[in-house]
Scaffold this active site. Structure first.
Site, short mmCIF file in Angstrom:
data_model
loop_
_atom_site.label_atom_id
_atom_site.label_comp_id
_atom_site.label_asym_id
_atom_site.label_seq_id
_atom_site.Cartn_x
_atom_site.Cartn_y
_atom_site.Cartn_z
N GLY A 1 -3.17 -2.99 -0.13
CA GLY A 1 -3.25 -1.67 -0.21
C GLY A 1 -2.61 -1.17 1.31
O GLY A 1 -2.71 -1.64 2.37
N SER A 2 -1.63 -0.06 1.16
CA SER A 2 -0.88 0.37 2.41
C SER A 2 -0.26 -0.63 3.15
O SER A 2 0.69 -1.20 2.75
CB SER A 2 -2.14 0.96 3.21
OG SER A 2 -1.41 2.04 4.16
N SER A 3 -0.72 -1.02 4.53
CA SER A 3 -0.03 -2.14 5.04
C SER A 3 -0.08 -3.20 4.33
O SER A 3 1.15 -4.02 4.47
CB SER A 3 -0.71 -2.12 6.46
OG SER A 3 0.04 -3.18 7.48
#
Ligand SMILES: *[C@@H]1O[C@H](CO)[C@@H](O)[C@H](O)[C@H]1NC(C)=O
Ligand SMILES: *[C@@H]1O[C@H](CO)[C@@H](O)[C@H](O)[C@H]1NC(C)=O
Ligand SMILES: *[C@@H]1O[C@H](CO)[C@@H](O)[C@H](O)[C@H]1NC(C)=O
Length: 302
Positions: free
Chosen positions: A147-149
């Protein structure tokens, strides 16, 4: 005294050879997240490797779950919204949890954006190779999520180590190479990309992927890309750019072959681009789209 002997006895007979699992008597909740101190890391970057092997390992498959910024393997594992421990317990596959040494994953330096460049991506590739050998993971059953990074890193891994990965399911990231740092800084934030202002043609985005592992012509991981329509951290535009990138790599068009509303749940829309690329547009959802265990596992064929 008696109890410590009993515990030592249980430790030996209940859990020895945890990696093999499945033999002997089973005691509840024996499995735990464990650090692998030496994973034969060939990179200069030194993120930690943690592994969770469920009791009664059944499936010789591996899911690599990559955390977001300001997190760690342990925090991500313990996060009740991150369902991969539950998935491992339910379907009994191996999970690896990389743990960064920087605030966010390095998806900006040349080292991490190139095959065997020695950055975080190379270190995670070392973890995958180690896990495949050590836990007997079958070829073609290595999956990556984040998720995300961690989603950005999933895209970078798909570009740099396509030969090691069968499928990716990533939540709220940016295209591979979008966070590149002009100065070459590692783990740098990129405001242009996060704001959705790094836009390019499908061909250009595809070239970015191809340049990360020049000359590679083998199979590439199937890509499932989730993004929220009101993401205020990594602009929704990054969804379109990531779709452009991978559809180009797979040589298919950017117009979905089919679009399914309210799939996999109400308010989400599933966009199919042939068998190798799927987009899931989460209407009204911000940063980051919650992991959907069933839909990600289905994409992986687990
Ligand atoms: C790690 O590297 C050592 C030395 O090269 C090798 O003997 C060992 O098999 C490797 N382990 C794994 C699990 O790849
Ligand atoms: C941010 O990324 C873009 C590509 O997405 C790149 O052109 C730009 O140089 C990067 N900005 C900085 C400050 O490094
Ligand atoms: C694919 O790459 C391999 C190894 O680099 C090379 O031997 C082969 O000729 C290439 N195949 C095609 C069709 O380009």
């Amino acid at each position: 005294m008696f109890y410590s002997i009993l515990l030592a006895f249980l430790a030996v007979f209940c859990c020895s050879g945890g990696g093999k699992g499945g033999q002997g008597k089973v005691f509840a909740a024996a499995a735990q997240l464990t650090q692998v101190l030496n994973y034969n890391n060939t990179a200069k970057a030194k993120p930690g490797m943690w592994v969770y092997i469920p009791d009664k390992l059944q499936s010789r498959a591996l899911v690599v779950a990559i955390h977001s910024c300001q997190s760690s393997a342990q925090k991500y594992f313990a996060n009740s919204k991150i369902p991969w421990r539950q998935g491992a317990d339910r379907k009994r596959y191996v999970t690896v949890w990389p743990s960064s040494t920087t605030e966010c994953w390095d998806v900006s330096s040349r080292a991490s954006l190139s095959r065997d460049g020695g950055g975080d991506s190379t270190a995670i590739a070392s973890m995958i190779r180690y896990a495949v050998r050590e836990y007997g993971v079958e070829e073609g059953r290595v999956f990556v999520t984040g998720g995300s990074s961690g989603a950005m890193m999933s895209n970078v891994l798909a570009a740099t180590y396509p030969d090691l990965i069968s499928a990716v399911s990533l939540y709220s990231g940016v295209p591979a190479g979008c966070f590149v740092s002009a100065s070459g800084a590692a783990a740098a934030w990129n405001n242009t990309c996060s704001a959705g202002q790094s836009t390019a043609s499908p061909q250009k985005w595809g070239d970015v992927v191809r340049a990360m592992y020049p000359g590679y012509n083998g199979t590439r991981p199937r890509m499932q890309i989730w993004h929220g329509s009101v993401d205020a951290t990594l602009a929704p535009r990054n969804y379109d750019e990531t779709i452009k990138q991978w559809t180009n790599v797979f040589g298919v068009g950017t117009t979905p072959t089919s679009s399914t509303p309210d799939s996999p749940e109400k308010g989400y829309r599933r966009d199919d681009f042939g068998k190798s690329v799927e987009g899931i547009w989460a209407v009204g959802v911000g940063h980051s789209v919650p992991s959907h265990l069933d839909a990600s596992e289905a994409w992986f064929g687990l």
